[in-house]
Motif scaffolding. Structure first.
Motif: not given
Length: 631
Positions: A173-187
């Motif tokens: 629940n905490f990791f999911g939103p952070v990882t979404v931001v991470w993938f968007l930042a990588m893109a």
């Protein structure tokens, strides 16, 4: 209509929650590969700060197509469908094949154990490598942080392993939103640099990957080990299937993860073509100075999440190993009321934590640890592909020729990667090999020792029917009959439990009702409640009950026995005593197992949790009688 709409809305919301959770947990590992994969692969080709254009394009092409072939085709589209009632992973696949197998069972057993052992080795190396590689980005912010990388890495690991007891759902629940931001930042990082040199788009042509393999020479084989770092985490993707389900994992890959990874690798390639000096750290140099510190912080959070993918996979694998008889009984805690695949295994958590801390301080930096990384990942993938060949033949009914033609190209690709990684044995690659051998010996010893122990005990067992017949004969030595119900747990239901014999021998009593109870574990994850219980009346005083659980279920005996009321067995917990045999194992020189294996088996037996805890028996209703058994 309102109810249908509400149900549809509930299922849609549940799907989105699982989708978000799978991005955080399942893809956390593979999502951190851009931090170090291209940097390590490019390093051998840099000469005086210059790198050739065809090499950069070839490497990026190889990385993109490795992701496409191994992750997209093998795992996301194929292996996620090769599930055992919704559960994935090497041992789940092994359990599925064991139902169908014949003469190849020993081969399948060792293949499954090797794959599982390699995966657990991966679960130790991934957290150490990922977190150190992220924190090393602080050196670019200011060199003053260099001395703090190791202690900060260790501190983060302490925190990560402490929160595992909260459960996958709470973590995701905490990791999911952070990882979404991470993938968007990588893109984003990749997109803003692709335009620097549009020739990098040639990497999307697989012929450039083929050119690189055929023209890179001997150094190219070594570099393939670094290229394979792009797909680390794919095995965890399969092992975590039971935590989130197939569809959320597939959707997450196609709509976010795969596009973000591809864009980032293309951006790194274009940056190096335009600014060769960026080979020092092409990932972090994608971003402007003002964004560097936020990206380092985000990367550190992402690598913590990456560690979560393999940790949850290791928990699932351990539970499967326990129920399949490859490990002693371990304490398994369920952390979700709605998803039985979400668990926490304290013993595995502790072992992984110790291994990770030792690796961090032994290797000292991510560059050294990266050389040791690939063997466990490639080895596990090769084993999974070999088992998938059997799956196609035995489960889906493909002919041997068709199955071979479908998987041989994939196997050859993975074999080449494995060979490339084996070249790094002397540079630290021996670490995952040693870990895998140790874990394999543990599983083999437990399986072999348990089989030997059962065969030895069976030699002195009395057939249950003979025992009951002898009791029914009137004798002055007959035991006294006392009120209540006695439940005797045994793994061999047609033989008289030793604890029953000891009870009569020492206490000279027999209960009004006696239940010979055997708990079975099926080689499928879940068993319907209608198939849970089988009862057979043996005499006026004796009843045989068989309880069957799936290998992903909690064997709660007390709860299962309460269902017996529906079948006419009046089970009252406060009038029932559960009798357990406590075996104290002692070594028997020159007989049975080799001395080293005897010692290991006895240590493992002592490591397992109490049967009353494992089977969820009421503590105030359990009676234990002990005996010594020489092995």
């Amino acid at each position: 209509m309102t109810t249908l709409h509400a149900d549809g809305e509930f299922h849609s919301r549940k799907f989105l929650v699982l989708l978000l959770g799978s991005i955080g947990v399942v893809y956390g590992d593979i999502g951190t590969s851009p931090l170090y994969a291209f940097r390590e692969a490019l390093r051998p080709f840099v000469a005086d700060g210059v790198v050739r254009e065809d090499v950069v394009i070839g490497l990026i092409s190889l990385m993109v197509w490795t992701l496409t072939i191994i992750v997209t085709f093998k795992y996301v589209l194929f292996l996620l469908r090769a599930d055992n009632d919704g559960e994935g992973g090497t041992l789940s696949l092994l359990a599925l094949l064991m139902k169908k197998s014949g003469s190849y069972l020993p081969v399948l057993f060792f293949a499954g154990v090797i794959g599982a052992a390699l995966f657990i080795g991966d679960a130790m190396i991934t957290p150490a490598l990922s977190v150190m590689s992220a924190l090393e980005g602080l050196k670019l912010v200011t060199p003053a942080f260099a001395d703090y990388v190791l202690p900060m890495s260790a501190a983060i690991m302490v925190g990560l392993f402490l929160v595992q007891s909260k459960g996958t759902a709470a973590v995701s629940n905490f990791f999911g939103p952070v990882t979404v931001v991470w993938f968007l930042a990588m893109a984003w990082g990749g997109l803003i640099h692709i335009g620097d040199n549009l020739t990098i788009l040639q990497a999307l042509n697989p012929l450039n990957a083929l050119w690189f393999i055929t023209h890179a020479g001997a150094v190219g084989l070594i570099v393939l080990g670094a290229v394979f770092l792009t797909v680390t985490g794919a095995e965890a993707l399969y092992a975590d299937l039971g935590h989130f389900g197939r569809r959320p994992i597939q959707w997450a890959w196609f709509i976010l993860v795969f596009p973000a990874l591809t864009l980032n690798y293309l951006g790194q390639g274009a940056l190096v073509l335009t600014h060769p000096e960026a080979v020092e750290n092409p990932f972090y140099l994608l971003y402007p100075d003002w964004a560097l510190l936020p990206i380092v912080i985000l990367a550190t959070m992402a690598t913590i999440i990456a560690s979560q993918a393999v940790i949850t996979g290791a928990f699932s694998l351990a539970r499967q190993a326990v129920h399949l008889g490859f490990l002693p009984r371990l304490m398994i805690k369920f952390t979700s009321e709605t998803n039985t695949g979400q668990i926490y295994v304290p013993a595995v958590n502790g072992v992984l934590f110790i291994g990770v801390i030792v690796l961090i301080f032994s290797f000292g930096d991510s560059e050294s640890l990266a050389t040791a990384y690939g063997i466990s990942v490639t080895g596990a993938m090769v084993v999974t592909t070999l088992m998938a060949h059997q799956f196609l033949r035995q489960v889906w009914g493909y002919s041997t020729l068709t199955a071979t033609l479908l998987l041989l190209p994939l196997l050859l690709v993975e074999a080449v990667f494995l060979a490339a990684n084996l070249l790094k044995i002397h540079d630290g690659g021996w670490v995952p090999v040693a870990l895998a051998i140790a874990i394999m010996l543990v599983m083999w010893t437990w399986t072999r020792g348990t089989k030997y122990l059962k065969s030895k005990i069976a030699q002195s067992d009395i057939p249950l029917t003979d025992f009951i017949a002898a009791l029914e004969k009137k004798s002055k030595h007959a035991p006294a009959i006392v009120p209540g119900t006695a439940v005797f747990l045994t793994s061999v239901p047609d033989r008289t439990p030793a604890v029953l014999l000891h009870n009569i021998k020492h206490n000279h009593v027999l209960h009004e009702r006696n239940v010979i109870l055997t708990v079975w574990t099926q080689d499928k994850p879940y068993v319907p409640e209608a198939e849970r219980i089988e009862m057979q009346k043996l005499s006026d005083r004796f009843l045989r009950i068989d309880l069957t659980f799936g290998f992903m279920e909690e064997p709660n005996v007390t709860k299962a026995l309460s269902i017996c009321r529906k079948k006419g067995f009046k089970f009252e917990i406060m009038q029932t005593s559960f009798y357990l045999g406590r075996r104290v194992l002692v070594r028997s020189p020159n007989v049975g197992l080799p001395a080293w294996q005897e010692r290991l088996y006895i240590a493992l037996a002592n490591f397992g949790i109490d049967p009353s805890d494992y089977f969820k028996l009421p503590a105030n209703r359990v009676v234990e009688l002990g005996e010594q058994v020489a092995i």
